[in-house]
Structure formats: structure tokens, C-alpha cells
Design a protein around this motif. Structure first.
Motif, PDB file in Angstrom:
ATOM      1  N   ALA A 116       0.713  -1.180   0.061  1.00 46.02           N
ATOM      2  CA  ALA A 116       0.019  -0.228  -0.097  1.00 46.02           C
ATOM      3  C   ALA A 116       0.994   1.342   0.138  1.00 46.02           C
ATOM      4  CB  ALA A 116      -0.822   0.055   1.364  1.00 46.02           C
ATOM      5  N   VAL A 117       2.137   1.240   0.598  1.00 47.98           N
ATOM      6  CA  VAL A 117       2.990   2.374   0.814  1.00 47.98           C
ATOM      7  C   VAL A 117       3.349   2.790  -0.655  1.00 47.98           C
ATOM      8  CG1 VAL A 117       5.191   3.044   1.884  1.00 47.98           C
ATOM      9  CG2 VAL A 117       3.684   1.508   3.018  1.00 47.98           C
ATOM     10  N   GLU A 123       7.780   4.569  -5.162  1.00 49.18           N
ATOM     11  CA  GLU A 123       8.886   3.947  -4.527  1.00 49.18           C
ATOM     12  C   GLU A 123       9.600   4.405  -3.479  1.00 49.18           C
ATOM     13  OE1 GLU A 123       9.812   1.104  -7.223  1.00 49.18           O
ATOM     14  OE2 GLU A 123      10.966   0.028  -5.553  1.00 49.18           O
ATOM     15  N   PRO A 124       9.528   4.152  -2.134  1.00 49.25           N
ATOM     16  CA  PRO A 124      10.207   5.069  -1.275  1.00 49.25           C
ATOM     17  C   PRO A 124      11.919   4.837  -1.586  1.00 49.25           C
ATOM     18  CG  PRO A 124       8.705   3.336  -0.230  1.00 49.25           C
ATOM     19  CD  PRO A 124       8.861   3.121  -1.770  1.00 49.25           C
ATOM     20  N   ARG A 125      12.389   5.982  -1.547  1.00 48.71           N
ATOM     21  CA  ARG A 125      13.889   6.084  -1.769  1.00 48.71           C
ATOM     22  C   ARG A 125      14.820   5.557  -0.987  1.00 48.71           C
ATOM     23  NH1 ARG A 125      14.719  11.521  -2.416  1.00 48.71           N
ATOM     24  NH2 ARG A 125      12.516  11.554  -1.819  1.00 48.71           N
ATOM     25  N   GLU A 126      14.157   5.333   0.175  1.00 50.36           N
ATOM     26  CA  GLU A 126      15.101   5.093   1.437  1.00 50.36           C
ATOM     27  C   GLU A 126      14.569   3.737   2.193  1.00 50.36           C
ATOM     28  OE1 GLU A 126      17.131   7.335   3.580  1.00 50.36           O
ATOM     29  OE2 GLU A 126      16.683   9.316   2.238  1.00 50.36           O
ATOM     30  N   PRO A 127      15.310   2.820   2.897  1.00 53.93           N
ATOM     31  CA  PRO A 127      14.543   1.941   3.706  1.00 53.93           C
ATOM     32  C   PRO A 127      13.717   2.614   4.708  1.00 53.93           C
ATOM     33  CG  PRO A 127      16.987   1.818   4.006  1.00 53.93           C
ATOM     34  CD  PRO A 127      16.748   3.186   3.262  1.00 53.93           C
ATOM     35  N   PHE A 147      12.157  -3.953  -1.741  1.00 52.71           N
ATOM     36  CA  PHE A 147      10.745  -4.632  -1.239  1.00 52.71           C
ATOM     37  C   PHE A 147      11.045  -5.875  -0.728  1.00 52.71           C
ATOM     38  CE2 PHE A 147       6.520  -6.496  -1.992  1.00 52.71           C
ATOM     39  CZ  PHE A 147       5.769  -5.518  -1.094  1.00 52.71           C
ATOM     40  N   SER A 148      12.537  -5.922   0.039  1.00 59.34           N
ATOM     41  CA  SER A 148      12.634  -7.257   0.957  1.00 59.34           C
ATOM     42  C   SER A 148      12.440  -6.708   2.474  1.00 59.34           C
ATOM     43  CB  SER A 148      14.030  -7.732   0.923  1.00 59.34           C
ATOM     44  OG  SER A 148      15.065  -6.425   1.170  1.00 59.34           O
ATOM     45  N   MET A 149      12.018  -7.253   3.359  1.00 55.16           N
ATOM     46  CA  MET A 149      11.438  -7.150   4.392  1.00 55.16           C
ATOM     47  C   MET A 149      12.274  -7.654   5.757  1.00 55.16           C
ATOM     48  SD  MET A 149       7.897  -7.300   3.344  1.00 55.16           S
ATOM     49  CE  MET A 149       8.112  -6.823   1.892  1.00 55.16           C
ATOM     50  N   ARG A 150      12.592  -7.169   6.923  1.00 55.53           N
ATOM     51  CA  ARG A 150      12.978  -7.824   8.016  1.00 55.53           C
ATOM     52  C   ARG A 150      12.405  -7.635   9.368  1.00 55.53           C
ATOM     53  NH1 ARG A 150      17.653  -6.351  11.105  1.00 55.53           N
ATOM     54  NH2 ARG A 150      18.067  -4.768   9.758  1.00 55.53           N
TER      55      ARG A 150
END
Ligand code: KG4
Ligand code: ZN
Length: 331
Positions: A116-117, A123-127, A147-150
């Protein structure tokens, strides 16, 4: 790339046509049949999905003026969710994809919430640090540029949305409880009752069962005196306690992880007190806040299609998209 996204993981039957970052249509049917039960009844949910799936997908295609032939792929939520509900969406998407000769892409529900973001803000330019707060999850992630997540932390007992639903039920309000509590809270005093703030010392874990029990005890102690105003005060004070914890941990995660952007998604992120609390805290800490509009925070098909789009950009091989339903998953 034009993708039909289908979502049936819980009690929304939803479909959307999405093309290269743009939502062409987004149709959501929230099942009314659960209202009187104070929560989702899985068997009823599956039956309602069966009734609704064909008309909802048809409306999504018509709304986008898209033929089946014009699609590049069909994406569907495969989990986490109610297995019976997921099966309806997967079986339908599989038949549709097969008959139209389109690839079928399985999508994770939590990834879809985070997508949704990307739909709302590009596309966010930062983590960024992202809170996913829904009926089944309260998870805090660090999302990287690809788009990888921790996972940083999650709830050790109830999810935030589930707590809203249970407290609403204690107050005699309908399901889903979040919007009901929010409406009652608007007439109440958030400082009327001092409910515990379950801010656990441990990192980014959440816990809401103590707060839920505190509300239960308060209501029991005041049996016979629960006026309309007291209902509003309980709702406002409870909501304030949840909001403070969610805001505090989300902002702290961003600061600790040295990222400059925070975000919140999932049904609870539709809550206006949470949105206002995050906006204040983010501004005070010099963080950028990405808050998708409420319609993209709650369950919908656009975020499912967007996830498939984002995932297939990272890895063009679509054979890795899973297609078996799952009720839970470790992130
Ligand atoms: O993300 P979602 O639509 O479905 C799940 O994946 O669970 O979230 C639904 C949850 C429900 O628990 C509902 O009560 C809560 O989100 N919710 C809210 C609001 N709108 C929905 N909670 C607080 N305030 C709201 N305005
Ligand atoms: Zn959800």
C-alpha cells in the motif's frame, strides 16, 4: 504490466485491476454476516466469498474497462489467513488464470499490506520502518529498497485489531470493532481512565492481552453504571493506550535503525487517532511519515496486485510464487 488482484484471506471479498503502479479499479465487499457474532466466523466467511467472488471480480474488470484477455497475470492472496477463505480465492484465481491462459501469482498478505505504501507514495527512496497492524497481525518491519523486509518484532499475544474487536464486543458494539471504537472515542475523554500501557521492555515486541483484561475488569467493576458517556470514555481511553504503544515502538524502531522514513499499514492504520499520533511523533523526531489512505490500509485487491508487480520486478521468474494456502508464517 496489467494484473488482476484477488483477496479473500479474511472477511473482505476484493478484486482490483492494477497497471504499472496505477490502480484502475478496486472493489471491496466487507461481509456483513459477521456483525452479530462479534468476530469472523470462518465457515460463514468461506460461504460469503463463494457468493461474492464472481460479481466482485466482474465489477473490478468492468470498472477498469479491462477484458480478461488484456491481463498479463492473475494474483491472489495465499496466506496468512483463514484456510477456507483462502481456498475460495485461490481456486477461483486458478480456474480464471487457466481458462484465460494467464500466469497465476500467489501473494503474501502481509507483503500486500506493505505494498500500500508503494501504491500511495511511489517507490520509497530509502529503507523504512513499517508497522503492520491488522486483525491478525501486529508486526514491525524494516523494509529495504528492493521490497525485501526484515521483521523487528511482533505481538506476543493478541493483534492490535483483534484487541479493538474484543473490547468493542465487551462494550456491546458491533464487529469490526475498530471503526466502532473510533466513533465512540470521538465523544469520550482519552484521559478519563488510566489503562496500562503495555510497553514491554523487550525491543519491538507488543502485548495487548493485559490491556484487554484491564478493560474487562474495569467494565466488570462498573456493572450497572455503564452510561453512554462511560462507554465513550472507555473507548477513548483504551484507544489512547493502544495508539501510544504503537506510535512509541514504531518511532523508536526508526530512530534505533537509523532510518528516516516511517509508515503504518493494515486495518488499524485507518484509525485517525493513530494517524494523528504518528504524524505528531514523526514530525517531532524529524521523520518522514508515509501513511496510505484508509482504503488501502484495510484489505483490498489493489495491494495484492501491486505486490505481484513489485515481486515480479525483483525476480522476473514467476514460478517461485507459491500457491498453497497457509494460516500462519514466520517472517
Ligand atoms: O487489515 P484488515 O482489513 O484485515 C486483516 O488483515 O485483519 O484489518 C482489520 C482489522 C480489524 O480488527 C478492525 O477492527 C481493524 O482492522 N480496524 C480498525 C479500524 N478500521 C479497521 N481499528 C481501529 N480503528 C479503525 N478505524
Ligand atoms: Zn489484512
Amino acid at each position: 504490466m496489467r494484473i488482476l488482484g484477488i483477496e479473500t484471506s479474511c472477511d473482505e471479498t476484493a478484486a482490483s485491476v492494477f497497471e504499472d503502479g496505477k490502480v484502475l479499479s478496486n472493489i471491496v465487499l466487507s461481509q456483513e454476516a459477521h456483525r452479530e457474532f462479534g468476530g469472523v466466523v470462518p465457515e460463514i466467511a468461506s460461504r460469503e466469498h463463494l457468493k461474492a467472488i464472481v460479481p466482485i471480480v466482474r465489477r473490478a474488470l468492468e470498472g477498469a474497462q479491462a477484458s480478461l484477455d488484456s491481463l498479463d497475470a492473475v494474483a491472489v492472496t495465499v496466506g496468512p489467513g483463514l484456510i477456507g477463505s483462502l481456498i475460495v480465492g485461490i481456486a477461483f484465481a486458478r480456474s480464471l488464470g487457466f481458462s484465460a491462459g494467464k500466469p497465476l501469482l500467489g501473494v503474501d498478505h502481509i507483503e500486500a499490506h506493505i505494498a500500500a505504501v508503494y501504491i500511495a507514495h511511489g517507490e520509497p527512496r530509502e529503507p523504512f520502518a513499517c508497522l503492520v497492524a491488522s486483525g491478525g497481525h501486529t508486526h514491525l518491519f524494516l523494509v529495504e529498497r528492493d521490497f525485501s523486509m526484515r521483521l523487528l518484532g511482533s505481538t506476543s499475544d493478541d493483534a492490535a485489531g483483534e484487541t479493538f474487536d474484543k473490547v468493542a464486543r465487551m462494550l456491546g458494539l458491533a464487529y469490526p470493532g475498530g471503526p466502532e471504537i473510533e466513533r465512540e472515542a470521538a465523544r469520550g475523554n482519552p484521559r478519563a481512565i488510566s489503562f496500562p500501557r503495555p510497553v514491554l521492555p523487550r525491543g519491538y515486541e507488543f502485548s495487548f492481552s493485559g490491556l484487554k483484561t484491564a478493560v474487562r475488569y474495569f467494565i466488570d467493576r462498573h456493572q450497572g453504571e455503564i452510561s453512554r458517556q462511560l462507554v465513550a470514555d472507555i473507548a477513548a481511553s483504551f484507544q489512547q493506550a493502544v495508539v501510544e504503544v504503537l506510535v512509541e515502538k514504531t518511532i523508536r524502531a526508526a530512530i534505533d535503525k537509523n532510518v528516516k522514513v516511517v509508515s503504518a499499514v493494515g486495518g488499524v492504520a485507518a484509525n485517525s487517532a493513530l494517524r494523528a499520533g504518528l504524524a505528531r511523533a514523526a514530525a517531532a523526531s524529524g521523520l518522514e511519515l508515509l501513511l496510505p489512505p484508509p482504503a488501502l490500509c484495510t484489505d483490498n485487491g489493489a495491494t495484492v496486485a501491486a505486490t505481484a508487480y513489485l515481486r515480479s520486478r525483483v525476480n522476473r521468474d514467476t514460478s517461485h510464487f507459491p500457491l498453497s494456502p497457509y494460516s500462519t508464517r514466520a517472517y
